[in-house]
Write an enzyme that holds these catalytic residues in place. Structure first.
Site, PDB file in Angstrom:
ATOM      1  N   ILE A 104       4.124   7.564  -6.881  1.00  0.00           N
ATOM      2  CA  ILE A 104       3.912   6.161  -7.912  1.00  0.00           C
ATOM      3  C   ILE A 104       3.033   5.795  -7.104  1.00  0.00           C
ATOM      4  O   ILE A 104       1.890   4.721  -7.597  1.00  0.00           O
ATOM      5  CB  ILE A 104       4.760   5.578  -7.302  1.00  0.00           C
ATOM      6  CG1 ILE A 104       5.393   5.458  -5.584  1.00  0.00           C
ATOM      7  CG2 ILE A 104       6.218   5.662  -7.960  1.00  0.00           C
ATOM      8  CD1 ILE A 104       5.628   4.393  -4.992  1.00  0.00           C
ATOM      9  N   ALA A 108      -6.313   6.409  -0.104  1.00  0.00           N
ATOM     10  CA  ALA A 108      -7.627   7.598  -0.121  1.00  0.00           C
ATOM     11  C   ALA A 108      -7.415   8.869   0.756  1.00  0.00           C
ATOM     12  O   ALA A 108      -8.185   9.449   0.357  1.00  0.00           O
ATOM     13  CB  ALA A 108      -8.618   6.886   1.009  1.00  0.00           C
ATOM     14  N   PHE A 109      -6.064   8.915   1.681  1.00  0.00           N
ATOM     15  CA  PHE A 109      -5.731  10.092   2.144  1.00  0.00           C
ATOM     16  C   PHE A 109      -4.952  10.713   1.646  1.00  0.00           C
ATOM     17  O   PHE A 109      -4.336  11.713   1.783  1.00  0.00           O
ATOM     18  CB  PHE A 109      -5.637   9.636   3.480  1.00  0.00           C
ATOM     19  CG  PHE A 109      -6.850   9.386   4.475  1.00  0.00           C
ATOM     20  CD1 PHE A 109      -8.359  10.192   4.446  1.00  0.00           C
ATOM     21  CD2 PHE A 109      -6.652   7.883   4.599  1.00  0.00           C
ATOM     22  CE1 PHE A 109      -9.760   9.496   5.474  1.00  0.00           C
ATOM     23  CE2 PHE A 109      -8.342   7.482   5.041  1.00  0.00           C
ATOM     24  CZ  PHE A 109      -8.909   8.406   5.231  1.00  0.00           C
ATOM     25  N   ASP A 221      -8.359  -5.902   5.697  1.00  0.00           N
ATOM     26  CA  ASP A 221      -8.228  -5.287   4.337  1.00  0.00           C
ATOM     27  C   ASP A 221      -7.129  -5.675   2.951  1.00  0.00           C
ATOM     28  O   ASP A 221      -6.646  -4.890   2.302  1.00  0.00           O
ATOM     29  CB  ASP A 221      -8.420  -3.502   4.205  1.00  0.00           C
ATOM     30  CG  ASP A 221      -8.766  -3.162   3.118  1.00  0.00           C
ATOM     31  OD1 ASP A 221      -9.461  -3.272   2.166  1.00  0.00           O
ATOM     32  OD2 ASP A 221      -8.332  -2.332   3.204  1.00  0.00           O
TER      33      ASP A 221
HETATM   34  N1  LIG Z   1       6.675   1.372   0.345  1.00  0.00           N
HETATM   35  C1  LIG Z   1       5.880   1.283  -0.771  1.00  0.00           C
HETATM   36  N2  LIG Z   1       7.175   1.110  -1.749  1.00  0.00           N
HETATM   37  C2  LIG Z   1       6.777   1.320  -2.986  1.00  0.00           C
HETATM   38  N3  LIG Z   1       4.826   1.449  -3.223  1.00  0.00           N
HETATM   39  C3  LIG Z   1       4.470   1.901  -2.419  1.00  0.00           C
HETATM   40  C4  LIG Z   1       4.781   1.822  -0.862  1.00  0.00           C
HETATM   41  N4  LIG Z   1       4.567   1.974  -0.196  1.00  0.00           N
HETATM   42  C5  LIG Z   1       2.814   2.057  -1.298  1.00  0.00           C
HETATM   43  N5  LIG Z   1       2.838   2.152  -2.606  1.00  0.00           N
HETATM   44  C6  LIG Z   1       2.095   1.941  -3.162  1.00  0.00           C
HETATM   45  O1  LIG Z   1       0.839   3.254  -3.371  1.00  0.00           O
HETATM   46  C7  LIG Z   1      -0.381   3.021  -3.415  1.00  0.00           C
HETATM   47  C8  LIG Z   1      -1.203   2.997  -2.230  1.00  0.00           C
HETATM   48  O2  LIG Z   1      -0.993   2.952  -1.425  1.00  0.00           O
HETATM   49  P1  LIG Z   1      -1.116   2.352  -0.444  1.00  0.00           P
HETATM   50  O3  LIG Z   1      -1.875   2.001  -0.191  1.00  0.00           O
HETATM   51  O4  LIG Z   1      -0.550   2.235   1.137  1.00  0.00           O
HETATM   52  O5  LIG Z   1      -1.732   4.099   0.284  1.00  0.00           O
HETATM   53  P2  LIG Z   1      -3.166   3.861   1.273  1.00  0.00           P
HETATM   54  O6  LIG Z   1      -3.674   5.506   1.211  1.00  0.00           O
HETATM   55  O7  LIG Z   1      -3.063   3.015   2.502  1.00  0.00           O
HETATM   56  O8  LIG Z   1      -4.595   2.889   0.468  1.00  0.00           O
HETATM   57  P3  LIG Z   1      -5.744   3.013   0.904  1.00  0.00           P
HETATM   58  O9  LIG Z   1      -6.127   3.563   2.185  1.00  0.00           O
HETATM   59  O10 LIG Z   1      -6.824   3.324  -0.207  1.00  0.00           O
HETATM   60  O11 LIG Z   1      -5.569   0.532   1.161  1.00  0.00           O
HETATM   61  C9  LIG Z   1       0.007   0.885  -3.646  1.00  0.00           C
HETATM   62  O12 LIG Z   1      -0.893   0.631  -3.853  1.00  0.00           O
HETATM   63  C10 LIG Z   1       1.192   1.199  -4.304  1.00  0.00           C
HETATM   64  O13 LIG Z   1       1.646   0.811  -5.212  1.00  0.00           O
END
Ligand SMILES: Nc1ncnc2c1ncn2[C@@H]1O[C@H](COP(=O)(O)OP(=O)(O)OP(=O)(O)O)[C@@H](O)[C@H]1O
Lengths: 471, 213
Positions: A104, A108-109, A221
């Protein structure tokens, strides 16, 4: 004791590591660190266990209407939950215990998946993080410290982390699944919100940011991608202790390089003298085509390791120190986007965005073709401003834009958009068709690398509250 | 107590090492059964932790514990533990072999859901308490060997506060849940276990006090 105050059997022992293999010393250090961590956690767990018990006992003692038999049952139930939690500590969860329902999201990682725990059938969101990438980007110290606190939080404004495990290549985080998607996806879908709808989301964000600050953290952020929507349409901040996005942007040498390259393109002095330049950019801002391009690229930007700097406060770039008020700048930028359709400093390149944020007095423009109320524009201008003039959380809550908001009960009122979900695994609020090139099942560790990377010591984590739900 | 001439007092009984500790105070808070919780779960998770923690220290010391340096599983001047093999015969094994057998055996038990259940709804079997006593006894022997034969190496690696605390916790826990036989800790007349004296010393120092005391 003898004359020098030392006991008679006091021994001086000449320590040396000669005769040991090269890795004996680091391994000994590793075992020591593990044990220190173990006892720290053991003591904390004992304290928390005690608190849970005392709290329940107190509550029951104060309840005069409940029968003794029912009180006894409640205490036994607490015992059951505590026992289940002890069992969970011995339980080794791994990739094989979860089945992917759908990918979904992408960060970044790694990726975010909806997963089902095979034995219980429960649904979770699983985030994978590549260890080598995190090490390369120097994310670890931050991530760990922040996770520790957030893992403890019971705040309704923060996405709950239930469990984490690791193999040699990845960290896996098992979180609550928020089926409503995120604010970025919603903004892509609706373009803009009415002031009423904006008021709801921004007010909830104010409370969420306040909750994070009261835990002693600065988010740094906050952006629409990190604002997730639960099944009732209320928001939660994504577990940013793990979301790591800001750390890479926060890397000072990264900004230094960005600063230098930005200066190379157009030096600030030329910029300041050349008002035509400012106008040109202003034109770009209101050009529908340019905004469409920005929007089209928005999601790609979210997936990239560079991330979008659109919502980051200027003082963070400037490395002269900052406080938690930087999060309210981000909130101002998000509010601008909710009402106008794009963030205030959006540009075709991140360099340009960065430059505009630093020079914000020259670039903060409210387009003529969008009508904003006086109160809305005023609060945005009091958030997107220098840190010393930025509104505090109390001032924000009392600003006329929020007139009538019920700050204590907002989570209990009906949200403007309530996700319509057909099942517990409904992913229709996520852009799943845009997520190509992501393996359906996480790949896991490729080689049998040793499980001794101490950098990740303490990542494995199990949360008390889940044991009561038969995790 | 005077030591016999020519035999130096073991380092683990000497100041400052005997007092070295990562965890200060007594272990009451982390040994006590959490109120209302199931004692089997509590014992199970603690055994699991003792095993993991001891294993990580043994992993460090293993390079010093070879069949040349430790041809037998010694734990006192006249004490060599024997292993009961598949034919139910007592056999002498080099310490590293002995310890490897012990650790592999325990790991297999911990991984066996019939012995250490992890699936929800699955109960502990009737034999769990006696199995756990066996486990405890063998873990005690590993500690006893490391103290008797490898304490200088523990000192060289500056691990004595950690190792002491782990062992003191192990003793306090074993005593509280009756997982330890005193004669296993102290040994037979004329065949003392090295750590028996340590147990006495720590008791005097008050760090092994029973949580209920
Ligand atoms: N607990 C969750 N339930 C539903 N969707 C989620 C959840 N965590 C993340 N997502 C989905 O996945 C996407 C990416 O997650 P997240 O932003 O945590 O990734 P990230 O690796 O932290 O990205 P960045 O480091 O760029 O912020 C979110 O924008 C959201 O759409």
């Amino acid at each position: 004791s003898n004359s020098n105050g030392k006991p008679a059997d006091y021994v001086y022992f000449e320590r040396t590591t000669a005769g040991f293999s090269d890795d004996a010393v680091p391994r000994a250090k590793g075992a020591q660190l593990k044990l220190e961590h173990f006892y720290k956690v053991a003591v904390d767990a004992a304290i928390e266990r005690n608190q849970r018990r005392v709290e329940l006992e107190r509550k029951l003692a104060a309840d005069t209407s409940m029968s003794d038999e029912r009180k006894q049952r409640q205490l036994q139930q607490l015992g059951k939950r505590e026992s289940a939690f002890l069992r969970l500590r011995r339980t080794k969860l791994g990739l094989e215990d979860f089945r992917t329902v759908k990918v979904i999201g992408k960060g970044a990682f790694g990726e975010v998946r909806v997963v089902q725990k095979t034995d219980t059938g429960k649904i979770y969101a699983m985030k994978t993080l590549r260890k080598d990438e995190m090490l390369k980007k120097d994310q670890l110290a931050h991530v760990r410290a922040e996770r520790d606190v957030l893992a403890e939080s019971n705040s309704p404004w923060v996405v709950q982390l239930y469990y984490s495990f690791q193999d040699s290549a990845y960290l896996y985080l098992i979180m609550e699944f928020l089926p409503g998607g995120d604010l970025m996806t919603m903004l892509i879908k609706y373009d803009t919100f009415s002031e009423d709808v904006t008021r709801f989301y921004i007010a909830e964000c104010v409370l969420a940011i306040e909750a994070v600050h009261s835990l002693g953290f600065i988010h740094r952020d906050i952006k629409p991608d990190n604002i997730l929507i639960d099944k009732d349409g209320h928001i939660k901040l994504s577990d940013f202790g793990l979301s790591t996005g800001f750390h890479k942007q926060h890397d000072s040498s990264y900004y230094q390089r960005l600063l230098e390259s930005a200066n190379g393109v157009a030096s600030p002095t030329t910029q300041a003298r050349n008002s035509v330049m400012v106008n040109a950019i202003n034109l770009t801002m209101s050009s529908k085509d340019q905004i469409a391009t920005w929007k089209a690229n928005r999601r790609k930007l979210a997936y990239s390791t560079v991330g979008t700097p659109d919502y980051i406060a200027p003082e963070i770039f400037l490395q002269k120190g900052y406080g938690n008020e930087c999060d309210y700048w981000s909130l101002g930028a998000i509010m601008f986007e909710c009402l106008v359709g794009y963030p205030p400093f959006c540009s075709e390149s991140t360099h340009e965005t960065y430059h505009k944020i630093i020079q914000w007095p020259n670039y903060l423009m409210f387009p003529d073709d969008v009508h904003l109320s006086r109160e809305a524009e005023d609060i945005i201008r009091r958030l997107i401003t220098s840190p010393d003039r930025r509104l505090s959380v109390d001032q924000i809550k009392h600003h006329p834009f929020f007139y009538g908001v019920n700050w204590t009960g907002i989570r209990n009122i009906d949200a403007p958009f309530i996700p319509r979900l057909r099942s517990i695994t409904d992913t229709s609020y996520f852009p799943t068709d845009e997520l190509e090139q992501v393996p359906d099942e996480p790949v896991g560790a490729d080689s049998a690398g040793a499980n001794k990377d101490l950098a990740f010591l303490g990542y494995t984590f199990k949360r008390f509250s889940i044991s009561s739900q038969a995790f | 107590t005077p030591t016999s001439p020519g035999v130096a007092k073991p380092l683990y009984l000497c100041s400052p090492f005997v007092e070295a500790a990562l965890v200060k105070g007594n272990f009451k808070h982390i040994v006590m059964l959490p109120k209302y919780a199931d004692v089997m779960e509590w014992v199970a998770v603690n055994i699991f932790d003792f095993y993991q923690n001891l294993n990580s220290f043994y992993g460090v010391l293993a390079e010093c514990c070879t069949s040349q340096s430790c041809p037998s599983m010694c734990a006192g001047p006249n004490l060599n533990y024997t292993w009961i093999n598949q034919d139910r015969k007592s056999v002498q094994l080099p310490a590293p072999t002995y310890i490897d057998y012990v650790m592999t055996w325990i790991q297999n038990l911990l991984d066996d859901d019939n012995v250490f259940p992890t699936k929800s709804g699955r109960e502990f079997s009737q034999t769990f308490p006696s199995t756990v006593k066996h486990v405890y006894r063998q873990l005690l022997r590993v500690f006893a060997h490391l103290y008797y034969a490898h304490y200088p190496q523990i000192l060289h690696l500056r691990s004595e506060p950690h190792f002491n605390s782990l062992f003191a916790h192990f003793l306090a826990f074993g005593k509280e849940y009756e997982l330890l036989d005193i004669k296993d800790v102290k040994g037979q007349p004329g065949v003392p276990v090295g750590i028996g004296a340590l147990w006495e010393r720590w008791k005097e120092m008050g760090i092994l006090e029973s949580p209920n005391a």
